[in-house]
Write a protein that holds these residues in place. Sequence first.
Motif, PDB file in Angstrom:
ATOM      1  N   ASN A  17      29.740   5.107  -5.441  1.00 45.12           N
ATOM      2  CA  ASN A  17      28.917   5.298  -6.878  1.00 45.12           C
ATOM      3  C   ASN A  17      29.335   6.841  -7.377  1.00 45.12           C
ATOM      4  O   ASN A  17      28.911   7.763  -6.700  1.00 45.12           O
ATOM      5  N   ARG A  75      22.663  -2.412  -5.865  1.00 48.13           N
ATOM      6  CA  ARG A  75      23.932  -2.105  -6.242  1.00 48.13           C
ATOM      7  C   ARG A  75      24.379  -2.020  -7.922  1.00 48.13           C
ATOM      8  O   ARG A  75      25.063  -1.050  -8.393  1.00 48.13           O
ATOM      9  N   LYS A  76      23.682  -2.959  -8.611  1.00 46.13           N
ATOM     10  CA  LYS A  76      23.707  -2.716 -10.026  1.00 46.13           C
ATOM     11  C   LYS A  76      23.013  -1.622 -10.689  1.00 46.13           C
ATOM     12  O   LYS A  76      24.053  -1.073 -11.777  1.00 46.13           O
ATOM     13  N   ARG A 126      22.735   1.490  -9.653  1.00 50.43           N
ATOM     14  CA  ARG A 126      23.709   2.764  -9.330  1.00 50.43           C
ATOM     15  C   ARG A 126      22.572   3.874  -9.079  1.00 50.43           C
ATOM     16  O   ARG A 126      22.844   4.973  -9.538  1.00 50.43           O
ATOM     17  N   THR A 160      22.215   4.065  -4.519  1.00 47.24           N
ATOM     18  CA  THR A 160      23.593   3.499  -3.669  1.00 47.24           C
ATOM     19  C   THR A 160      24.472   4.830  -3.578  1.00 47.24           C
ATOM     20  O   THR A 160      24.563   5.881  -4.557  1.00 47.24           O
ATOM     21  N   GLY A 162      31.394  -4.035  -1.445  1.00 49.53           N
ATOM     22  CA  GLY A 162      31.891  -4.448  -2.988  1.00 49.53           C
ATOM     23  C   GLY A 162      32.978  -5.358  -2.581  1.00 49.53           C
ATOM     24  O   GLY A 162      33.079  -6.208  -1.616  1.00 49.53           O
ATOM     25  N   TRP A 200      29.808  -1.701 -10.736  1.00 47.23           N
ATOM     26  CA  TRP A 200      28.939  -1.040  -9.796  1.00 47.23           C
ATOM     27  C   TRP A 200      29.060   0.379  -9.543  1.00 47.23           C
ATOM     28  O   TRP A 200      28.354   0.996  -8.658  1.00 47.23           O
ATOM     29  N   THR A 201      30.320   0.874  -9.460  1.00 43.40           N
ATOM     30  CA  THR A 201      30.833   2.186  -9.312  1.00 43.40           C
ATOM     31  C   THR A 201      30.273   3.140 -10.157  1.00 43.40           C
ATOM     32  O   THR A 201      30.427   4.568 -10.044  1.00 43.40           O
TER      33      THR A 201
END
Length: 554
Positions: free
Chosen positions: A288, A442-443, A445, A448, A453, A477-478
Motif C-alpha cells: 500500500n 484490499r480494495k 487501501r 492494508t 496480490g 490495490w497498491t
Amino acid sequence: MPRPPVRPCLFVGVLLAGIAGAAGAATLERGNGPEPSTLDAHKCQEVACGNVLRDLYEGLVTEDARGRLVPGMAERWFMSADGRTWTFVLRDGLRWSNGEPLDAPQVVASFRRAFLPLTAAPFGELFDALHDAKAVQAGNAPPSSLGVEATDARTVVFHLDRSAPFPALLTLPIAFPVYLPAVQRLGAQHTRPGALVSNGAYRLAAWTPQANLVVERNAYFHDARDVAIERVRYQVTEDAAAEMQRFAAGDLHITEVVPPQPLDALRRRFGTQLHVSPYLGAFWLGINTTVAPYRDGDCVRVSMPPSTGPRGLAPLRDGCLDRGHALRRALSLAIDRDILVHHVTGFGERVAFGVVPPGIEGYAPATTPWAGWSQARREAEARRLYRAAGFDARRPLEIELRYNTSTPHRRLALAVASMWRRVLGARVRLRNEEWKVFVGNRKQRVITQVFRGGWIGDVPDARNFLTAFDGDGPLNWTGYSDTGVHERLAHADAARSPAARNAWLHAAETRVLQSDAVIPLYFYTSKHLVDARVHGFEANTLDHHASRWLRLDP
C-alpha cells in the motif's frame, strides 16, 4: 398377498430406465476455493465467481475446452478494415433460462448497465478501448453514448477508439448478458436461487452460504443437447489440504487447487489424476503505497555505495533517498524466491522478477536489474536500504502481511515473514481473512500494508496484467500512480503494429517494476486433481474449465 411375477422384458426395461435416470441425475462435485463474492456477472473479479459464472452465462464469444475462442451467443462476427468496428450476429432463437427471448437490444442494455458508475464493474478498465467506456463509468457521459448498438434484433455492433483484442474480452463475465428485469425488481437479490435468470449451459438451483452452490442444466440453452452433466455442485474449499482429503475420499471429482506437497509423492499417489500445466498467472505481494512508511515523498540525505546509486538500483535522486521506495525495495530484495518455489510451493512454479508471465505471443517480459544477482548480494543490498530508510535492530520495522484464508497462502506468508525477520530484523504480523473481507480491505487501501496480490490472465495479453497500474481504478490495490506508466500504455494503445505495441507495454512494465510497488514472487502453474471418471478436462493457459465440455461416467 403373493407378489405377481415380473415379466423379463418389463424388468429389463425398468432396469435400463433406472440406470439411465441415475446417469442423467449424476452430480459433478467441484472444489471451488473460497465462497464466491458475488454472482452478479458485472461485479465478479475473482476466480471463484468466474468459475460458476462461466457455467451460468455465455457471452457473444466463448472458449472451448482448450481455451480457444469459439462462437457463443454470436454465430459469427467480423471486423472493419481499421480494426475499430466489430459486428456480431446472434444465433437465431436465443432464450434466457426462464424461456423468454434474448435479443440484441437486451445485450446492448446489459452492456450499458455494466458500465454504469453505480455498478462499479471492476473489469471496466479492461474495456477502455470501447468508445466512451471510461467516461460512462466515471459518470461523465450517459450510458447511451457507450460504443455499442443493436442495428436489428440479431446484430450487435461495437465501436472502438483504438484497436484491441476485442473477441477475447467478450469472454469475460462483465460481457455476459444480465437479465435486467430481475435487477430492476430485486436489486442485489437478483443473484439468489429462484431469482437469477441466466443464458448459459446451466441455471442456479441452490446456494448454501459457506458450503456449496448447485447449478442444473438449462433446458433453454441453445446447445443443451450436448451438455452431458445434469448437475454441478461447487463446494467451498478454502483449505487445500482438506480439499485433497475430500477428493481422496471420493467426495469431489475435481479440486480447485492441490496443497503444497512434494510433486513426486503426489504423482505416486494420484497418478494421471494429478493435472499440472502452465498457467498465465503471476503471484506477487502488493504494498500500500498510500500509507507510511511505504509511501513515496519522504527524502533522506544519505551516502549510498557507488555500486548501487549510479546504476539506478537504489531509489536515489540528486543524493536524496526516497524512504518509502527504499523500504519497499529492501522488502523485495530480502525474499529468496528460489526457496519459495522449490520448498514452499513446489509445483513447478517459476521464479518471478516481473508482473507479466512468459507465454504471451510476441511479448518479451520485463525484469528487474537485480534479477541476475546472487541471493547473498540481494540480501546485503536489502540491509543497506533498510538501514538507510531509518530502521535497525533498535528501531525495527513493524509490518503486517495480510492474506486470504488458504493453506498455500498461509505457508507462503510464514516463509516470507521468516525471511524478513532473518534478513532485516523486521517484526512481522500475519493476518488472514475470509475472502470477501480480504477483497474489501484490499480494495479500500485503508488498513492494508503488505498483502497477497497477483493477477490471473483474463485474456492472453500483456496489457491485461498492467491495466491495474494505470490510474486509480478499483483494481489498483497498491495505490501506485505514475504518469510515466500512463504515457507508455497510451503509446501502446495507439501503436499501429503488434511489435510496437509490445515494445511500449514492455516499457510500461519496466516502469512498474522500478517503482517496487509490488514484489513479484513466482509465475503460476495450474494444479488440479481430476477423477478418472471425468472426461474432457483439457489443459489451457487461462485454466478455464466450463462444465459444459465435461462428461462424467456413472
